[in-house]
Design an enzyme around this catalytic site. Structure first.
Site, PDB file in Angstrom:
ATOM      1  N   LYS A  26     -10.338  12.443   8.561  1.00 46.34           N
ATOM      2  CA  LYS A  26      -9.866  11.968   9.862  1.00 46.34           C
ATOM      3  C   LYS A  26      -9.843  13.127  10.852  1.00 46.34           C
ATOM      4  O   LYS A  26      -9.706  14.283  10.441  1.00 46.34           O
ATOM      5  CB  LYS A  26      -8.429  11.447   9.721  1.00 46.34           C
ATOM      6  CG  LYS A  26      -8.301  10.080   9.081  1.00 46.34           C
ATOM      7  CD  LYS A  26      -6.856   9.616   9.100  1.00 46.34           C
ATOM      8  CE  LYS A  26      -6.687   8.284   8.396  1.00 46.34           C
ATOM      9  NZ  LYS A  26      -7.395   7.173   9.061  1.00 46.34           N
ATOM     10  N   ASP A  64       1.511   6.003   5.773  1.00 43.26           N
ATOM     11  CA  ASP A  64       0.527   5.095   5.178  1.00 43.26           C
ATOM     12  C   ASP A  64       1.037   4.477   3.866  1.00 43.26           C
ATOM     13  O   ASP A  64       0.320   3.730   3.212  1.00 43.26           O
ATOM     14  CB  ASP A  64      -0.789   5.854   4.959  1.00 43.26           C
ATOM     15  CG  ASP A  64      -2.011   4.959   5.127  1.00 43.26           C
ATOM     16  OD1 ASP A  64      -1.865   3.863   5.698  1.00 43.26           O
ATOM     17  OD2 ASP A  64      -3.102   5.359   4.670  1.00 43.26           O
ATOM     18  N   ARG A 121      -7.840  -0.510   0.925  1.00 48.46           N
ATOM     19  CA  ARG A 121      -8.382  -1.687   0.248  1.00 48.46           C
ATOM     20  C   ARG A 121      -8.796  -1.342  -1.187  1.00 48.46           C
ATOM     21  O   ARG A 121      -8.773  -2.201  -2.053  1.00 48.46           O
ATOM     22  CB  ARG A 121      -9.551  -2.272   1.062  1.00 48.46           C
ATOM     23  CG  ARG A 121     -10.702  -1.340   1.274  1.00 48.46           C
ATOM     24  CD  ARG A 121     -11.617  -1.793   2.421  1.00 48.46           C
ATOM     25  NE  ARG A 121     -11.084  -1.391   3.734  1.00 48.46           N
ATOM     26  CZ  ARG A 121     -11.640  -1.694   4.893  1.00 48.46           C
ATOM     27  NH1 ARG A 121     -12.745  -2.417   4.935  1.00 48.46           N
ATOM     28  NH2 ARG A 121     -11.103  -1.297   6.024  1.00 48.46           N
ATOM     29  N   ASP A 128      -2.696   9.998   4.124  1.00 51.76           N
ATOM     30  CA  ASP A 128      -4.100   9.605   4.266  1.00 51.76           C
ATOM     31  C   ASP A 128      -4.830  10.596   5.155  1.00 51.76           C
ATOM     32  O   ASP A 128      -4.749  10.528   6.382  1.00 51.76           O
ATOM     33  CB  ASP A 128      -4.180   8.187   4.852  1.00 51.76           C
ATOM     34  CG  ASP A 128      -5.620   7.689   4.989  1.00 51.76           C
ATOM     35  OD1 ASP A 128      -6.530   8.355   4.454  1.00 51.76           O
ATOM     36  OD2 ASP A 128      -5.826   6.628   5.619  1.00 51.76           O
ATOM     37  N   ASP A 152     -12.320   6.878   3.919  1.00 54.74           N
ATOM     38  CA  ASP A 152     -11.110   6.613   4.707  1.00 54.74           C
ATOM     39  C   ASP A 152     -10.697   5.136   4.630  1.00 54.74           C
ATOM     40  O   ASP A 152      -9.600   4.781   5.054  1.00 54.74           O
ATOM     41  CB  ASP A 152     -11.341   7.036   6.165  1.00 54.74           C
ATOM     42  CG  ASP A 152     -10.052   7.162   6.949  1.00 54.74           C
ATOM     43  OD1 ASP A 152      -8.969   7.128   6.321  1.00 54.74           O
ATOM     44  OD2 ASP A 152     -10.129   7.295   8.189  1.00 54.74           O
ATOM     45  N   LYS A 177       0.844  -1.204   0.000  1.00 50.45           N
ATOM     46  CA  LYS A 177       0.000   0.000   0.000  1.00 50.45           C
ATOM     47  C   LYS A 177       0.878   1.253   0.000  1.00 50.45           C
ATOM     48  O   LYS A 177       1.718   1.430   0.885  1.00 50.45           O
ATOM     49  CB  LYS A 177      -0.915  -0.015   1.237  1.00 50.45           C
ATOM     50  CG  LYS A 177      -1.710   1.288   1.448  1.00 50.45           C
ATOM     51  CD  LYS A 177      -2.644   1.198   2.671  1.00 50.45           C
ATOM     52  CE  LYS A 177      -3.319   2.536   2.981  1.00 50.45           C
ATOM     53  NZ  LYS A 177      -4.173   2.495   4.181  1.00 50.45           N
ATOM     54  N   GLU A 218      -9.549   3.612   2.222  1.00 49.86           N
ATOM     55  CA  GLU A 218      -9.017   3.771   0.868  1.00 49.86           C
ATOM     56  C   GLU A 218      -7.959   2.731   0.522  1.00 49.86           C
ATOM     57  O   GLU A 218      -7.735   2.444  -0.649  1.00 49.86           O
ATOM     58  CB  GLU A 218      -8.440   5.180   0.698  1.00 49.86           C
ATOM     59  CG  GLU A 218      -6.982   5.370   1.174  1.00 49.86           C
ATOM     60  CD  GLU A 218      -6.782   5.133   2.657  1.00 49.86           C
ATOM     61  OE1 GLU A 218      -7.771   5.176   3.408  1.00 49.86           O
ATOM     62  OE2 GLU A 218      -5.630   4.900   3.079  1.00 49.86           O
TER      63      GLU A 218
HETATM   64  N1  BES Z   1      -4.378   4.151   7.009  1.00 52.49           N
HETATM   65  C1  BES Z   1      -5.505   3.849   7.804  1.00 52.49           C
HETATM   66  C2  BES Z   1      -5.237   2.793   8.873  1.00 52.49           C
HETATM   67  C3  BES Z   1      -4.260   3.162   9.939  1.00 52.49           C
HETATM   68  C4  BES Z   1      -4.710   3.575  11.177  1.00 52.49           C
HETATM   69  C5  BES Z   1      -2.908   3.027   9.748  1.00 52.49           C
HETATM   70  C6  BES Z   1      -3.813   3.873  12.177  1.00 52.49           C
HETATM   71  C7  BES Z   1      -2.004   3.337  10.752  1.00 52.49           C
HETATM   72  C8  BES Z   1      -2.472   3.754  11.971  1.00 52.49           C
HETATM   73  C9  BES Z   1      -6.637   3.331   6.906  1.00 52.49           C
HETATM   74  O1  BES Z   1      -6.673   3.858   5.639  1.00 52.49           O
HETATM   75  C10 BES Z   1      -7.908   3.689   7.574  1.00 52.49           C
HETATM   76  O2  BES Z   1      -8.185   4.841   7.673  1.00 52.49           O
HETATM   77  N2  BES Z   1      -8.663   2.693   8.019  1.00 52.49           N
HETATM   78  C11 BES Z   1      -9.891   2.900   8.683  1.00 52.49           C
HETATM   79  C12 BES Z   1     -10.892   1.925   8.103  1.00 52.49           C
HETATM   80  C13 BES Z   1     -12.301   2.191   8.532  1.00 52.49           C
HETATM   81  C14 BES Z   1     -12.786   3.481   7.911  1.00 52.49           C
HETATM   82  C15 BES Z   1     -13.150   1.023   8.117  1.00 52.49           C
HETATM   83  C16 BES Z   1      -9.685   2.639  10.166  1.00 52.49           C
HETATM   84  O3  BES Z   1      -8.944   1.727  10.528  1.00 52.49           O
HETATM   85  O4  BES Z   1     -10.232   3.392  10.962  1.00 52.49           O
HETATM   86 ZN    ZN Z   2      -4.913   4.534   4.909  1.00 54.09          ZN
HETATM   87 MN    MN Z   3      -7.750   5.666   5.566  1.00 54.60          MN
END
Ligand code: BES
Ligand code: ZN
Ligand code: MN
Length: 507
Positions: free
Chosen positions: A287, A298, A361, A280, A357, A275, A359
């Protein structure tokens, strides 16, 4: 990288700032006893007084006056003899190297332990003496990592940095084998260092273009080629999912393809997908502000994919490996995708984006589809995909989820051997159902009450993997370290590079 050399020298006369000796959890024997005698029993005294007992990462720093060629001796604990593996040696080496640097030494010498400490417990690699040398070098280099590209130099109070590391062999006969092990460890450590650097650079430097340039540099190595797909190429390939995420940003997305052909021409490659979200923000599903700066990392999965290719090529591993990095920002620009939008991935599957968010996947979907064209012998993706994995495993292990038990087992073993631990989560049918959408083929988040954020994200990815043996590593908790570990300073860890190189070596 710090200058290193391997030599056989008289340990009592050897000139160095800090002479480092490794000591298991028992009274000094062998060379330690001889040094103890030379120093009027300072080490045994420390044992008697329980100031030092050889516990893992315990240290005893002792000035030696004129009694030896070194200015000081640093004894570092290895823990119980029966538990000593390369991991303990890497940790002890890292602990000692950092203490020496903090204590203002500029040169270090590691004496390669014989006896108990030299007999590291069995793993699938090489002879014990060489493995110890390799582990020492790896631990020291990784521990002495600093990222100071953006700091002005303070001429009056320069920070102390180790300038030179010597690995002392017991005898001349061992120098060659040790040299080879040290060189290999350094190639690997350098790849980890370059990976960490990519993660540390802020997103206004580390753009998708920057990652593509880094990949092109790696392609200068023998048998490596690099191709970068531009937006128009992605359009031709109908990568609607990746392009959807990229739409909110002014930075053009890049799809990086690095190929290393170290194996036979017709041998199926291992494909590693990383990824590469260079920042992000969450997109329109923005966020919260607190700690958002951390989202510069990220792109860790992408950086690791590049690091693995660099190390595999540097080590001349006899395998074919492909690295794929979908790289983009996730920004809430005027053209950004909005909750409810439907995207069509390159496989033809449609995705209802319920949260912009989620994103990672989305961009991985198109990369996984692209990976199928290689008919990979193994398809492994790494991604800082979910915050949920931090709930499940904290910062000490990554989650592994996949379709191939044999592949997963091997990855877990490599994780244990390298100290980059993996813990398997299941891929239940319920999770796959939970990412089905009412109006499209898939939705990118589940409804309320489902939970299992890490496993459902994997279930989403599963829909884009055909029959390749596949494993997904969620490195959101391990890619970045806020509490430093013996050989992982605060910040980007490079988690995954050493693990995957170990795995590639088993093929
Ligand atoms: N990049 C984030 C995940 C992340 C969180 C990485 C903390 C490192 C530290 C990812 O893109 C994300 O935002 N995931 C969301 C998914 C949710 C919206 C289903 C998450 O984990 O909150
Ligand atoms: Zn992310
Ligand atoms: Mn995200």
């Amino acid at each position: 990288m710090i200058k290193t050399s391997v030599q056989a020298d008289d340990i009592f006369k050897h000139k160095t700032g800090c002479l480092i000796l490794l000591c298991p959890e028992k009274n000094p024997a062998g060379i330690l006893k001889k040094i103890d005698d030379q120093l009027n029993g300072v080490i045994t005294d420390a044992f008697t007084a329980k100031r030092f007992e050889g516990k893992l990462n315990q240290t005893l720093l002792q000035g030696v006056g004129r009694a030896m060629g070194a200015d000081a001796v640093l004894v570092v604990g290895l823990g119980k003899t029966k538990d000593i593996t390369e991991e303990q040696i890497r940790q002890a080496a890292g602990t000692a190297a950092k203490l020496a640097e903090k204590s203002k030494f500029q040169t270090l010498s590691f004496y390669l332990p014989g006896g108990d400490a030299g007999k590291v417990s069995k793993s699938h690699k090489g002879k014990s003496g060489d493995r110890v040398a390799g582990a020492l070098a790896e631990g020291a280099h990784l521990a002495l990592y600093h990222f100071d590209n953006y700091k002005s130099v303070d001429e009056e109070n320069p920070v102390n940095r180790i300038q030179k590391i010597v690995f002392l062999a017991e005898s001349k006969a061992k120098v060659n084998a040790m040299q080879k092990a040290v060189q290999q460890a350094e190639i690997l450590a350098e790849a980890v260092v370059d990976t960490r650097n990519l993660m540390h650079h802020p997103s206004n430097t580390a753009t998708p273009q920057f990652l593509a340039d880094a990949a092109k540099k790696i392609a200068r190595l023998p048998k490596v080629t690099c191709k970068v797909l531009e937006k128009k190429d992605m359009e031709k390939l109908k990568m609607g999912s990746l392009l959807g995420v990229a739409r909110g940003s002014h930075e053009p997305p890049k799809f990086i393809i690095l190929e290393y052909m170290g194996g036979k021409k017709n041998q199926a490659p291992v494909v590693i997908v990383g990824k590469g979200v260079t920042f992000d923000t969450g997109g329109i599903s923005l966020k919260p502000g607190a700690n958002m700066d951390e989202m510069k990392y990220d792109m860790s999965g992408g950086a690791v994919a590049l690091g693995v290719l660099q190390a595999a090529a540097g080590l001349k591993l006899p395998v074919n490996v492909v690295g794929l990095v979908p790289a983009t920002e996730n920004m809430p620009g005027g053209s950004a995708i909005k909750p409810g939008d439907i995207l069509t991935a390159s496989s033809g599957k449609t995705i209802e984006v319920l949260n912009t968010d989620a994103e990672g996947r989305l961009i991985l979907a198109d990369a996984l589809v692209y990976a199928q064209r290689y008919k990979p012998r193994a398809l492994i993706d790494l991604a800082t995909l979910t915050g949920a994995v931090i709930m499940a495993l904290g910062h000490v292990a990554s989650a592994v989820i996949g379709t191939d038990p044999a592949l997963i087992k091997k990855l877990i073993q490599s994780g244990t051997a390298t100290g980059e631990r993996l813990w398997e989560l299941p891929l239940y049918e319920e999770y796959e159902k939970a990412v089905k959408s009412d109006i499209a083929d898939l939705k990118n988040i589940t409804g309320p009450g489902v939970g299992a954020g890490t496993a459902t994200a994997a279930a989403f990815l599963r829909a884009f993997v055909e029959d390749a043996p596949w494993a997904h590593l969620d490195i959101a908790g391990t890619a970045w370290t806020s509490n430093e570990k013996p050989y992982v300073p605060k910040g980007g860890s490079g988690f995954g590079v050493r693990l995957l190189i170990d795995y590639l070596k088993t093929l």
